[in-house]
Design an enzyme around this catalytic site. Structure first.
Site, short mmCIF file in Angstrom:
data_model
loop_
_atom_site.label_atom_id
_atom_site.label_comp_id
_atom_site.label_asym_id
_atom_site.label_seq_id
_atom_site.Cartn_x
_atom_site.Cartn_y
_atom_site.Cartn_z
CG HIS A 17 -2.14 7.69 -3.77
ND1 HIS A 17 -1.32 8.79 -3.57
CD2 HIS A 17 -1.40 6.61 -3.44
CE1 HIS A 17 -0.14 8.38 -3.12
NE2 HIS A 17 -0.17 7.06 -3.05
CG HIS A 40 4.31 8.06 -6.66
ND1 HIS A 40 4.20 9.22 -5.91
CD2 HIS A 40 3.81 7.06 -5.89
CE1 HIS A 40 3.68 8.92 -4.73
NE2 HIS A 40 3.43 7.62 -4.70
#
Length: 403
Positions: A294, A331
């Site tokens: 992540h 992101h």
């Protein structure tokens, strides 16, 4: 239960307008993050992002379509066209009746929302375009993909913040795996790079002004990106019968909830999702060679994720490669897991590990092999894709080299 394989992939993001260009950028460790270009950017404290450059929507869509498609829907359709073209599928008859689309998205039509708030509150207009609602709704992209490709089976959108795409792809996997349908189009998209979108994220104080440096001791926050990643998940026997090229096999998944805090991640919640994905895919920890992290570049996320990986993999954690491609493309919030799955395909199919660029200083709380700054060739048969979202919502996918 059915084996599930990937027979098509498509994307548009800050690294490239298609899959080949994106994978080449990942191989080169190229950075797609740069100065943002949109109205009133000078009023923002954060002025960098993974914006899609050189994009001319009028060359892709006609005037009528442009009135219906927010930027996130446009990106989705572009990626879906590439993925479905690669798959070689045509949806008609029984296949059309059963095949569907499930996508991940968090912000919906943020650009449309931003433009129309300006129109009403700043410009003082009393009317907006009649298609504002169908243009900004989160399920707009899924609906337009289903209409363009005649997908009449299950079609919906999953919205779980930064885990949206992984949750969506997990649902698509389960539908094919369980025999509900032989084919699902899945993935996710996002386009929040507009004044209102970035201004809202500024308020969280988790954004970097100068770059995304996941796992590096001097990291100072995340950087937003935009784009889409779309895949064709297909039942193996269905794909084999028509001689389809197979990019990788989806082996399993797991989801968990921290049930703890709306923004602070939990090591235990992340670890449960990783363990669950291994169990669902019937894999041992030692089978995994690469994890697409992540890896947002925030202090809390990176050290929590590193701790969860260390807990799950034990001594094998020292032999794992783990990288964050957010350092390159930013992101994408709800769309991020879909673009990151391309890095997992690159690892298991091509034997290339995309790097974590911008890495400058080792952090003892992130003491893993983060593949710093340069891609690496490696023989990897299993890769995991981690997604850990605000709200404590976690989703991990397991991908295998197809054999």
């Amino acid at each position: 239960m059915k084996r599930v394989v990937i027979t098509g992939a498509g994307t548009i993001n800050a690294l490239g307008h298609n899959v080949p260009d994106t994978l080449e950028a990942m191989r080169e460790g190229r950075c797609g993050i740069g100065d943002l270009q949109f109205r009133d950017v000078d009023r923002l404290a954060i002025r960098i992002g993974g914006q899609v450059r050189g994009y001319e929507p009028e060359t892709r869509f006609n005037r009528q379509q442009m009135s219906l498609y927010d930027r996130f829907t446009q990106f989705t359709l572009i990626a879906a066209r590439e993925a479905i073209a690669q798959s070689g599928l045509e949806f008609s008859g029984e296949l059309a009746a059963r095949a569907g689309v499930v996508l991940g998205n968090s912000g919906g039509g943020m650009t449309t929302l931003d433009e129309n708030y300006r129109s009403v509150y700043e410009d003082g207009k009393n009317r907006v375009h009649p298609f504002v609602v169908p243009k900004l709704m989160n399920n707009a992209a899924a609906s337009h993909v289903s209409m363009e490709f005649n997908l009449k089976g299950p079609s919906f959108t999953v919205s779980t913040a930064c885990a949206s795409s992984n949750h969506a792809m997990a649902q698509a996997f389960q539908m094919v795996h369980g025999g509900m349908t032989p084919v699902m189009v899945t993935g996710g998209s996002e386009s929040m790079l507009c004044f209102g979108g970035v201004k809202a994220w500024e308020g969280l104080r988790v954004m970097s002004k100068d770059g995304c440096r996941p796992f590096s001791a001097n990291r100072n926050g995340m950087v937003q990106g935009e784009g889409a990643g779309i895949f064709v998940f297909e039942e193996y026997e269905h794909a084999r019968a028509r001689g389809a090229e197979i990019l990788a096999e989806v082996a399993g998944y797991a989801m968990s909830s921290d049930a703890a805090d709306i923004v602070m991640p939990s090591k235990q919640g992340a670890a449960r999702a990783i363990k669950g994905a291994l169990a669902d895919a019937r894999l041992n920890p030692s089978d995994v060679g690469y994890i697409n992290a992540h890896g947002t570049g925030t202090a809390a996320n990176d050290k929590t994720e590193s701790a969860a990986v260390a807990d799950v993999f034990g001594a094998h954690a020292d032999r794992l490669m783990i990288s964050s491609t957010k350092s390159m493309h930013g992101h994408l919030i709800g769309g991020t897991g879909a673009v990151e799955l391309l890095a997992c395909i690159l690892a298991v199919r091509d034997g290339v590990i995309a790097p974590t660029i911008g890495y400058e200083e080792p952090d003892p709380e992130c003491a893993l092999d983060v593949v710093p700054n340069e891609a690496r060739e490696a023989d990897v048969s299993v890769a995991l894709s981690n997604a850990f979202a605000f709200g404590g919502l976690n989703a991990v996918l397991a991908l295998k080299r197809f054999t």
